[in-house]
Design a protein around this motif. Structure first.
Motif, PDB file in Angstrom:
ATOM      1  N   LYS A 168       0.857  -1.189   0.000  1.00 33.08           N
ATOM      2  CA  LYS A 168       0.000   0.000   0.000  1.00 33.08           C
ATOM      3  C   LYS A 168       0.894   1.242   0.000  1.00 33.08           C
ATOM      4  CE  LYS A 168      -0.388   0.077   5.065  1.00 33.08           C
ATOM      5  NZ  LYS A 168      -1.330   0.063   6.217  1.00 33.08           N
ATOM      6  N   PRO A 169       0.321   2.424  -0.149  1.00 35.84           N
ATOM      7  CA  PRO A 169       1.134   3.645  -0.192  1.00 35.84           C
ATOM      8  C   PRO A 169       1.991   3.830   1.068  1.00 35.84           C
ATOM      9  CG  PRO A 169      -1.070   4.104  -0.981  1.00 35.84           C
ATOM     10  CD  PRO A 169      -1.100   2.711  -0.435  1.00 35.84           C
ATOM     11  N   VAL A 170       3.123   4.482   0.876  1.00 35.08           N
ATOM     12  CA  VAL A 170       4.064   4.759   1.969  1.00 35.08           C
ATOM     13  C   VAL A 170       4.068   6.260   2.237  1.00 35.08           C
ATOM     14  CG1 VAL A 170       6.478   4.650   2.704  1.00 35.08           C
ATOM     15  CG2 VAL A 170       5.489   2.774   1.355  1.00 35.08           C
ATOM     16  N   ARG A 171       3.999   6.610   3.511  1.00 33.35           N
ATOM     17  CA  ARG A 171       4.025   8.020   3.906  1.00 33.35           C
ATOM     18  C   ARG A 171       5.451   8.438   4.243  1.00 33.35           C
ATOM     19  NH1 ARG A 171       1.261  10.445   9.412  1.00 33.35           N
ATOM     20  NH2 ARG A 171       2.300   8.588  10.232  1.00 33.35           N
ATOM     21  N   MET A 172       5.888   9.566   3.685  1.00 34.38           N
ATOM     22  CA  MET A 172       7.205  10.110   3.988  1.00 34.38           C
ATOM     23  C   MET A 172       7.023  11.467   4.684  1.00 34.38           C
ATOM     24  SD  MET A 172      10.414  11.022   1.430  1.00 34.38           S
ATOM     25  CE  MET A 172      10.756   9.311   0.996  1.00 34.38           C
ATOM     26  N   ILE A 173       7.301  11.511   5.968  1.00 38.01           N
ATOM     27  CA  ILE A 173       7.140  12.735   6.745  1.00 38.01           C
ATOM     28  C   ILE A 173       8.372  13.616   6.571  1.00 38.01           C
ATOM     29  CG2 ILE A 173       6.946  13.695   9.079  1.00 38.01           C
ATOM     30  CD1 ILE A 173       5.402  11.166   9.854  1.00 38.01           C
ATOM     31  N   VAL A 174       8.140  14.876   6.240  1.00 40.08           N
ATOM     32  CA  VAL A 174       9.219  15.860   6.133  1.00 40.08           C
ATOM     33  C   VAL A 174       8.954  16.945   7.174  1.00 40.08           C
ATOM     34  CG1 VAL A 174      10.372  17.538   4.653  1.00 40.08           C
ATOM     35  CG2 VAL A 174       9.515  15.405   3.681  1.00 40.08           C
ATOM     36  N   PRO A 175       9.841  17.109   8.159  1.00 43.13           N
ATOM     37  CA  PRO A 175       9.583  18.055   9.246  1.00 43.13           C
ATOM     38  C   PRO A 175       9.889  19.504   8.905  1.00 43.13           C
ATOM     39  CG  PRO A 175      11.635  16.908   9.661  1.00 43.13           C
ATOM     40  CD  PRO A 175      11.059  16.308   8.401  1.00 43.13           C
ATOM     41  N   PHE A 176       9.751  19.858   7.636  1.00 42.30           N
ATOM     42  CA  PHE A 176       9.974  21.227   7.179  1.00 42.30           C
ATOM     43  C   PHE A 176       8.919  21.574   6.144  1.00 42.30           C
ATOM     44  CE2 PHE A 176      13.895  20.464   9.323  1.00 42.30           C
ATOM     45  CZ  PHE A 176      14.317  21.721   9.755  1.00 42.30           C
ATOM     46  N   PRO A 177       8.708  22.856   5.849  1.00 42.70           N
ATOM     47  CA  PRO A 177       7.609  23.251   4.967  1.00 42.70           C
ATOM     48  C   PRO A 177       7.862  22.936   3.498  1.00 42.70           C
ATOM     49  CG  PRO A 177       8.894  25.169   5.615  1.00 42.70           C
ATOM     50  CD  PRO A 177       9.412  24.016   6.419  1.00 42.70           C
ATOM     51  N   PRO A 178       6.803  22.931   2.693  1.00 41.68           N
ATOM     52  CA  PRO A 178       6.964  22.747   1.244  1.00 41.68           C
ATOM     53  C   PRO A 178       7.879  23.817   0.668  1.00 41.68           C
ATOM     54  CG  PRO A 178       4.652  22.586   1.878  1.00 41.68           C
ATOM     55  CD  PRO A 178       5.385  23.069   3.086  1.00 41.68           C
ATOM     56  N   GLY A 179       8.751  23.388  -0.248  1.00 43.90           N
ATOM     57  CA  GLY A 179       9.661  24.328  -0.893  1.00 43.90           C
ATOM     58  C   GLY A 179      10.993  24.475  -0.202  1.00 43.90           C
ATOM     59  N   ALA A 180      11.081  24.076   1.073  1.00 42.31           N
ATOM     60  CA  ALA A 180      12.360  24.113   1.773  1.00 42.31           C
ATOM     61  C   ALA A 180      13.271  23.040   1.191  1.00 42.31           C
ATOM     62  CB  ALA A 180      12.166  23.896   3.266  1.00 42.31           C
ATOM     63  N   ALA A 181      14.584  23.188   1.409  1.00 41.63           N
ATOM     64  CA  ALA A 181      15.533  22.238   0.820  1.00 41.63           C
ATOM     65  C   ALA A 181      15.219  20.784   1.160  1.00 41.63           C
ATOM     66  CB  ALA A 181      16.957  22.596   1.254  1.00 41.63           C
ATOM     67  N   PRO A 182      14.909  20.441   2.428  1.00 41.17           N
ATOM     68  CA  PRO A 182      14.591  19.032   2.713  1.00 41.17           C
ATOM     69  C   PRO A 182      13.392  18.536   1.918  1.00 41.17           C
ATOM     70  CG  PRO A 182      15.012  20.239   4.745  1.00 41.17           C
ATOM     71  CD  PRO A 182      14.921  21.263   3.648  1.00 41.17           C
ATOM     72  N   ASP A 183      12.395  19.406   1.728  1.00 43.92           N
ATOM     73  CA  ASP A 183      11.196  19.019   0.995  1.00 43.92           C
ATOM     74  C   ASP A 183      11.513  18.749  -0.475  1.00 43.92           C
ATOM     75  OD1 ASP A 183       8.122  18.997   0.616  1.00 43.92           O
ATOM     76  OD2 ASP A 183       8.781  20.544  -0.791  1.00 43.92           O
ATOM     77  N   VAL A 184      12.321  19.607  -1.077  1.00 41.00           N
ATOM     78  CA  VAL A 184      12.667  19.458  -2.494  1.00 41.00           C
ATOM     79  C   VAL A 184      13.401  18.137  -2.727  1.00 41.00           C
ATOM     80  CG1 VAL A 184      14.003  20.409  -4.409  1.00 41.00           C
ATOM     81  CG2 VAL A 184      12.718  21.942  -2.898  1.00 41.00           C
ATOM     82  N   VAL A 185      14.374  17.854  -1.882  1.00 39.46           N
ATOM     83  CA  VAL A 185      15.138  16.615  -2.034  1.00 39.46           C
ATOM     84  C   VAL A 185      14.252  15.407  -1.744  1.00 39.46           C
ATOM     85  CG1 VAL A 185      17.168  15.326  -1.282  1.00 39.46           C
ATOM     86  CG2 VAL A 185      17.270  17.820  -1.435  1.00 39.46           C
ATOM     87  N   ALA A 186      13.426  15.509  -0.702  1.00 41.66           N
ATOM     88  CA  ALA A 186      12.538  14.403  -0.346  1.00 41.66           C
ATOM     89  C   ALA A 186      11.618  14.035  -1.504  1.00 41.66           C
ATOM     90  CB  ALA A 186      11.714  14.776   0.883  1.00 41.66           C
ATOM     91  N   ARG A 187      11.092  15.034  -2.206  1.00 38.21           N
ATOM     92  CA  ARG A 187      10.172  14.751  -3.307  1.00 38.21           C
ATOM     93  C   ARG A 187      10.878  14.079  -4.495  1.00 38.21           C
ATOM     94  NH1 ARG A 187       5.150  16.931  -2.381  1.00 38.21           N
ATOM     95  NH2 ARG A 187       5.103  18.268  -0.526  1.00 38.21           N
ATOM     96  N   LEU A 188      12.139  14.426  -4.704  1.00 39.85           N
ATOM     97  CA  LEU A 188      12.907  13.726  -5.736  1.00 39.85           C
ATOM     98  C   LEU A 188      13.037  12.244  -5.393  1.00 39.85           C
ATOM     99  CD1 LEU A 188      15.945  16.033  -6.645  1.00 39.85           C
ATOM    100  CD2 LEU A 188      14.128  15.249  -8.175  1.00 39.85           C
ATOM    101  N   ILE A 189      13.376  11.979  -4.135  1.00 43.41           N
ATOM    102  CA  ILE A 189      13.554  10.593  -3.696  1.00 43.41           C
ATOM    103  C   ILE A 189      12.225   9.850  -3.703  1.00 43.41           C
ATOM    104  CG2 ILE A 189      14.268   9.119  -1.776  1.00 43.41           C
ATOM    105  CD1 ILE A 189      16.585  10.551  -3.178  1.00 43.41           C
ATOM    106  N   ALA A 190      11.177  10.498  -3.203  1.00 42.32           N
ATOM    107  CA  ALA A 190       9.863   9.864  -3.144  1.00 42.32           C
ATOM    108  C   ALA A 190       9.367   9.489  -4.535  1.00 42.32           C
ATOM    109  CB  ALA A 190       8.865  10.793  -2.456  1.00 42.32           C
ATOM    110  N   ASP A 191       9.585  10.357  -5.514  1.00 46.90           N
ATOM    111  CA  ASP A 191       9.155  10.086  -6.883  1.00 46.90           C
ATOM    112  C   ASP A 191       9.844   8.851  -7.434  1.00 46.90           C
ATOM    113  OD1 ASP A 191       7.837  10.927  -9.453  1.00 46.90           O
ATOM    114  OD2 ASP A 191       9.931  11.084 -10.078  1.00 46.90           O
ATOM    115  N   ARG A 192      11.153   8.749  -7.197  1.00 47.42           N
ATOM    116  CA  ARG A 192      11.893   7.585  -7.708  1.00 47.42           C
ATOM    117  C   ARG A 192      11.460   6.303  -6.998  1.00 47.42           C
ATOM    118  NH1 ARG A 192      16.107   8.374 -11.319  1.00 47.42           N
ATOM    119  NH2 ARG A 192      15.826  10.427 -12.215  1.00 47.42           N
ATOM    120  N   LEU A 193      11.248   6.384  -5.690  1.00 51.00           N
ATOM    121  CA  LEU A 193      10.815   5.192  -4.953  1.00 51.00           C
ATOM    122  C   LEU A 193       9.419   4.754  -5.396  1.00 51.00           C
ATOM    123  CD1 LEU A 193      12.054   5.992  -1.339  1.00 51.00           C
ATOM    124  CD2 LEU A 193      13.054   4.373  -2.962  1.00 51.00           C
TER     125      LEU A 193
END
Length: 331
Positions: free
Chosen positions: A38-63
Motif C-alpha cells: 500500500k502507499p508509503v508516507r514520507m514525513i518531512v519536518p519542514f515546509p513545502p519548498g524548503a531544501a529538505p522538501d525538495v530533495v525528499a520529493r525527488l527521492i519519493a518520486d523515484r521510490l
C-alpha cells in the motif's frame, strides 16, 4: 533509433523503474518482497519548498516508480522540526511511515530544546543515508575580505564588529559560523534572521559582512559577482566549484556538513529497513538523480543502516560539544 530517442526522460524513467523492480526481485526475505502492499508516507519536518522538501520529493518520486506504490510526502513543519519528528516517533512501526530527516532535526533540536518530544536513540531507527549538503562562506562582492585568512585577520583586528548574518538562530549554518570563529580565534557579531533569504539579502545590501548557507542558495549570487565565495565547509573541494577552497585549507580539520537521511519508527521490521536501505543505495547510483541532487548541493552518501547509525552518533557528539562550548542553553 528515433523512437527510442523520442521516449525522452519519461521513457528513461520507465526503463529505470523496470530495471529497479527486477533488481528488487532478488531480495530473499519474503516480508521485504511483499512490502509495500500500500502507499508509503514520507514525513518531512519542514515546509513545502524548503531544501529538505525538495530533495525528499525527488527521492519519493523515484521510490514510487520502483515500488509500484505511491510514496507521498507529508509536510509537518514547526519549531526545530518537532511536530514532524514527534509524529514520526509515534507512528505505527509497520514500515509504511518513514521520515526524511535533515541534520538539524536529527542532532540539533534534541540539544536546543528542553522538550523536543522525541528521542533519536529510543523512538527512531536509522534506515538509509541520502546525502551530505556542504555550506559556503560568502561575503559581499565588494568586500575587501578575499580569503579565509583575510576573514580571520579582520576578525582579530576588529573583534565582534563583523556582522554575521545567521539564517536562523540554532540552525546548522548559524552554529557553523560560531564554530568557524572559534576555530580561527576571532569573534563575530551574530545577527539572527528569519531564514536564508533575509540573511542573504543582508549580505547583498552590505548590511552584513558575511553569511553561511547551502550552496544552491548562494552560488547564483557568486557567479553574478554580487558575492564572493571564501570557502566551502566540506573536507574536499567540490565538483564544479574546484576554484573555491575548503575552510580546512586555512583551518586544518574544520568540517561542517548538513545532511539528509531516512529514518523510521522504532520497531519497524528489520527486513523492511534493509529493503529500503538497499533501494536508496541503488538510487544513489543513478546518474540522472545524482546530477539533479548535485544541482541542489547534495552529494550522495552510501552505506548500511548501521553505517548511518554510527554517522549520526558521531554527529551527535560533534554538535553536543559545539553547543556546550558556545554555552547555548536549551529553550
Amino acid at each position: 533509433m528515433q523512437r527510442i530517442m523520442a521516449l525522452g526522460r519519461h521513457g528513461r524513467l520507465l526503463a529505470w523503474a523496470a530495471g529497479f523492480a527486477v533488481a528488487l526481485s532478488s531480495v530473499p526475505d519474503s516480508r521485504a518482497q511483499t512490502w509495500p502492499a500500500k502507499p508509503v508516507r514520507m514525513i518531512v519536518p519542514f515546509p513545502p519548498g524548503a531544501a529538505p522538501d525538495v530533495v525528499a520529493r525527488l527521492i519519493a518520486d523515484r521510490l514510487s516508480h520502483g515500488w509500484g506504490q505511491p510514496v507521498y510526502v507529508e509536510n509537518k513543519p514547526g519549531a526545530g522540526g518537532i511536530p514532524g519528528m514527534s509524529t514520526l516517533a509515534r507512528s505505527g512501526a509497520d514500515g509504511y511511515t518513514v521520515g526524511f530527516v535533515p541534520a538539524a532535526a536529527a542532532v540539533l533540536t534534541p540539544l536546543l530544546y528542553k522538550q523536543p518530544q522525541y528521542d533519536m536513540d529510543r523512538d527512531i531507527v536509522p534506515v538509509a543515508a541520502v546525502g551530505t549538503s556542504p555550506m559556503m562562506v560568502v561575503v559581499p562582492g565588494s568586500s575587501g575580505i578575499r580569503s579565509m585568512a583575510d576573514l580571520a585577520k579582520e576578525g582579530k583586528a576588529r573583534p565582534g564588529t563583523l556582522n554575521f548574518a545567521a539564517a536562523q538562530a540554532g540552525s546548522v549554518p548559524h552554529l557553523t559560523g560560531e564554530m568557524l570563529a572559534r576555530a580561527g580565534g576571532f569573534q563575530l557579531f551574530t545577527v539572527p534572521y528569519a531564514g536564508s533569504p533575509a540573511a542573504i539579502n543582508a549580505v547583498l545590501a552590505g548590511e552584513a559582512a558575511l553569511t553561511i548557507d547551502g550552496i544552491p542558495a548562494l552560488v547564483q549570487h557568486v557567479k553574478a559577482g554580487k558575492m564572493r565565495a571564501l570557502a566551502v565547509t566540506s573536507p574536499r573541494r567540490l565538483p564544479g566549484l574546484e576554484s573555491v577552497p575548503t575552510v580546512a585549507e586555512t583551518l586544518p580539520g574544520f568540517e561542517s556538513l548538513g545532511w539528509f537521511a531516512l529514518f523510521a519508527p522504532t520497531g519497524t521490521p528489520a527486513a523492511v529497513v534493509e529493503r529500503i536501505n538497499a533501494d536508496i543505495n541503488r538510487l544513489l547510483d543513478d546518474k540522472e538523480l545524482v546530477s539533479r541532487l548535485a544541482d541542489l548541493g547534495v552529494y550522495p552518501m552510501h552505506g548500511s543502516a548501521a553505517d548511518l547509525q554510527a554517522f549520526v552518533r558521531g554527529q551527535q557528539a560533534v554538535w553536543k560539544n559545539t553547543v556546550q562550548e558556545l554555552a547555548i542553553q536549551p529553550q
